[in-house]
Design an enzyme around this catalytic site. Structure first.
Site, mmCIF file in Angstrom:
data_model
loop_
_atom_site.group_PDB
_atom_site.id
_atom_site.type_symbol
_atom_site.label_atom_id
_atom_site.label_comp_id
_atom_site.label_asym_id
_atom_site.label_seq_id
_atom_site.Cartn_x
_atom_site.Cartn_y
_atom_site.Cartn_z
ATOM 1 N NE ARG A 62 -7.489 4.008 5.571
ATOM 2 C CZ ARG A 62 -7.158 5.158 6.118
ATOM 3 N NH1 ARG A 62 -7.749 5.539 7.230
ATOM 4 N NH2 ARG A 62 -6.246 5.912 5.580
ATOM 5 C CE LYS B 299 -1.850 1.608 4.046
ATOM 6 N NZ LYS B 299 -1.559 3.045 4.230
ATOM 7 C CG ASN B 300 2.477 2.649 3.540
ATOM 8 O OD1 ASN B 300 1.290 2.919 3.353
ATOM 9 N ND2 ASN B 300 3.002 2.486 4.746
ATOM 10 C CG ASP C 43 2.750 1.316 9.200
ATOM 11 O OD1 ASP C 43 2.395 2.180 10.027
ATOM 12 O OD2 ASP C 43 2.892 1.565 7.986
ATOM 13 N NE ARG D 5 0.089 10.394 9.438
ATOM 14 C CZ ARG D 5 -0.385 9.238 9.016
ATOM 15 N NH1 ARG D 5 -1.555 8.840 9.368
ATOM 16 N NH2 ARG D 5 0.343 8.461 8.220
ATOM 17 C CB CYS E 217 -5.559 10.610 10.824
ATOM 18 S SG CYS E 217 -3.948 9.972 11.254
HETATM 19 C C1 UD1 Z 1 4.127 6.786 6.322
HETATM 20 C C2 UD1 Z 1 3.251 5.585 6.103
HETATM 21 C C3 UD1 Z 1 2.696 5.085 7.425
HETATM 22 C C4 UD1 Z 1 3.825 4.846 8.393
HETATM 23 C C5 UD1 Z 1 4.731 6.046 8.513
HETATM 24 C C6 UD1 Z 1 5.955 5.826 9.359
HETATM 25 C C7 UD1 Z 1 2.338 5.929 3.896
HETATM 26 C C8 UD1 Z 1 1.119 6.200 3.070
HETATM 27 N N1 UD1 Z 1 2.152 5.936 5.227
HETATM 28 O O1 UD1 Z 1 3.294 7.814 6.884
HETATM 29 O O2 UD1 Z 1 1.980 3.885 7.188
HETATM 30 O O3 UD1 Z 1 3.286 4.545 9.659
HETATM 31 O O4 UD1 Z 1 5.175 6.454 7.205
HETATM 32 O O5 UD1 Z 1 6.723 4.792 8.843
HETATM 33 O O6 UD1 Z 1 3.402 5.679 3.394
HETATM 34 N N2 UD1 Z 1 5.967 14.322 11.144
HETATM 35 C C9 UD1 Z 1 6.044 15.654 11.508
HETATM 36 N N3 UD1 Z 1 5.959 16.602 10.527
HETATM 37 C C10 UD1 Z 1 5.793 16.285 9.213
HETATM 38 C C11 UD1 Z 1 5.723 14.920 8.838
HETATM 39 C C12 UD1 Z 1 5.802 13.964 9.827
HETATM 40 O O7 UD1 Z 1 6.181 15.972 12.689
HETATM 41 O O8 UD1 Z 1 5.731 17.208 8.394
HETATM 42 C C13 UD1 Z 1 6.044 13.270 12.181
HETATM 43 C C14 UD1 Z 1 4.738 12.463 12.271
HETATM 44 O O9 UD1 Z 1 3.799 13.088 13.110
HETATM 45 C C15 UD1 Z 1 5.220 11.162 12.836
HETATM 46 C C16 UD1 Z 1 6.614 10.997 12.219
HETATM 47 O O10 UD1 Z 1 7.005 12.311 11.788
HETATM 48 O O11 UD1 Z 1 5.351 11.277 14.227
HETATM 49 C C17 UD1 Z 1 6.682 10.027 11.051
HETATM 50 O O12 UD1 Z 1 5.795 10.440 10.049
HETATM 51 P P1 UD1 Z 1 6.044 10.140 8.509
HETATM 52 O O13 UD1 Z 1 7.285 9.339 8.318
HETATM 53 O O14 UD1 Z 1 5.896 11.407 7.768
HETATM 54 O O15 UD1 Z 1 4.787 9.219 8.196
HETATM 55 P P2 UD1 Z 1 3.839 9.310 6.950
HETATM 56 O O16 UD1 Z 1 4.595 9.611 5.727
HETATM 57 O O17 UD1 Z 1 2.662 10.156 7.293
#
Ligand code: UD1
Length: 407
Positions: A387, A11-12, A295, A110, A105
């Site tokens: 999902r 998915k990711n 995950d 997020r 979410c």
């Molecule tokens: C992706 C994955 C999700 C997985 C996560 C971590 C997809 C569609 N989803 O989510 O399944 O759990 O990686 O491996 O690929 N953060 C900030 N600011 C930002 C962005 C992130 O503070 O601008 C923080 C988030 O709140 C979280 C951490 O960084 O605590 C990791 O988030 P991130 O790696 O960005 O996860 P996603 O890309 O949302």
């Protein structure tokens, strides 16, 4: 349970690669594209933006020649928070993008501050009002040196998507190293992009003027593999997973090994041989790749619930990712949560009852626990599971589990 099961595409990987199709002037054919509600939501966004999209079995074909849309409506954004990955792609293609702020979410807040700070460096002006993000790159996107304060997966993807068609070279440091980042880079490079270093913490992206179409096969889903291994472990079943990428599973396999499981691995096949009595796992600390994936935290927790001794989980990535714990306790597990730490005292049996999934991976965890629980377990909130799993109950049923979808 016993038998063989094929692991579907990730998915990711599928979500950012589908967003990346927007950048291509030709036809993109994606094989091993899983049938998930999150993928359907992504296809809806592509169609809304003007792409022609066709699915033929596990293959999705995207034509993005006539893209005209710059905006993702709130209803589509709310269907899937991770659609923020479209921001970089729409900007690169249209020079402008409008979408609603993703907000919170199931996993808690997020934030997208890292995405926005990185895009600003590439020359994007950003205005926020009424819960909406208005982004434009009036003078075009320009390659820059960008350092991420945290190796965010989504921010790394957004930078890659925005930078492939930018003028000049972008050097991204402290980038995420997840296999899904490599898959996105492989796809973009097959379309003519010049990305080097994906999978390492420094990625270099030399902008090109256009991308063509390509044919690409999405990598197997390592979290689905982890979930199936967990199902096998708690039911003491020998199970063979087909079409996996064992290197992507190293941190996950080491947790199962600590619990006493053995593995036979040959090429893309992996067989798990669980012990009669599972052993506790001292520490499971979720970390960016190659650490243990957040995950997989929930899907693997039932193993600790039924192991001999005390296991400790530390959730370092998301602050609100223990919603499954209360429901596992209803099934008879002994778990105490304090902040980011969950202490699991193994018990000898779980007993079935009705439980409610609050998110995707938590729902998978409850399903796995239900397989081992005595009597009947009803898992509510199957829409969350859909999902990220292409018929979880179908895969488990094929392995001999007594599981049916009621509605
Ligand atoms: C992706 C994955 C999700 C997985 C996560 C971590 C997809 C569609 N989803 O989510 O399944 O759990 O990686 O491996 O690929 N953060 C900030 N600011 C930002 C962005 C992130 O503070 O601008 C923080 C988030 O709140 C979280 C951490 O960084 O605590 C990791 O988030 P991130 O790696 O960005 O996860 P996603 O890309 O949302």
């Amino acid at each position: 349970m016993e038998g063989e099961v094929t692991v579907h595409g990730a998915k990711n990987s599928a979500l950012p690669i589908l967003a990346a199709c927007l950048l291509s002037g030709g036809e993109c054919t994606l094989h091993n594209c899983p049938r998930l509600s999150d993928v359907d939501a992504t296809l809806k966004i592509l169609r809304h933006l003007g792409c022609r999209v066709k699915r033929e079995g596990g293959t999705v074909i995207v034509h993005a020649q006539s893209v005209t849309g710059k905006e993702i409506p709130d209803t589509l954004m709310r269907e899937m928070r991770s659609s923020i990955v479209f921001l970089g792609a729409i900007l690169a293609r249209m020079g402008e993008a409008r979408l609603s702020f993703p907000g919170g979410c199931e996993l808690g807040p997020r934030p997208i501050d890292l995405h926005l700070a990185a895009l600003k460096k590439l020359g994007v002006q950003i205005r926020e009002d009424h819960g909406c993000l208005h982004c434009s790159a009036k003078h075009g996107l320009r390659g820059k040196r960008i350092h991420l304060a945290f190796p965010s997966v989504g921010a790394t993807e957004n930078v890659m998507l925005a930078a492939v068609l930018a003028k000049g070279t972008t050097i991204l440091t402290n980038a995420a190293c997840e296999p899904e980042i490599c898959d996105l880079a492989d796809f973009l490079n097959a379309c003519g992009a010049k990305i080097q270093g994906a999978g390492d913490s420094t990625i270099s992206i030399q902008g090109v003027s256009r991308l063509h179409g390509c044919e690409h096969t999405i990598i197997p889903d390592r979290i689905v593999a982890a979930t199936l291994l967990s199902a096998a472990a708690v039911t003491h079943s020998r199970v063979l997973l087909r079409r996996v990428e064992p290197v992507h599973l190293e941190s996950i396999l080491s947790v199962f090994e600590e619990a006493g499981c053995q593995f036979r691995c040959e090429g893309k096949e992996l067989e798990i041989l669980p012990p009669a009595i599972l052993q506790a796992v001292k520490h499971v600390r979720t970390m960016p790749y190659p650490g243990f994936p957040t995950d997989a935290q929930a899907p693997v927790m039932p193993v600790a619930c039924l192991a001999k001794g005390t296991s400790v989980f530390v959730e370092n990535i998301f602050e609100n990712r223990y919603k499954h714990v209360g429901e596992l306790v209803r099934l008879g597990a002994s778990i105490k949560v304090e902040g980011r730490v969950a202490v699991v005292e193994g018990v000898s049996r779980l007993s079935g009852t009705a439980v409610q999934a609050a998110d995707l991976r938590g729902g998978a965890a409850l399903t796995v626990a239900g397989l081992a629980a005595e009597g009947i377990t009803q898992v509510w909130g199957v829409n969350y599971i859909d999902r990220g799993y292409e018929s979880l109950e179908g895969m488990l049923h094929a392995l001999g589990a007594n599981i049916t979808r009621i509605s």
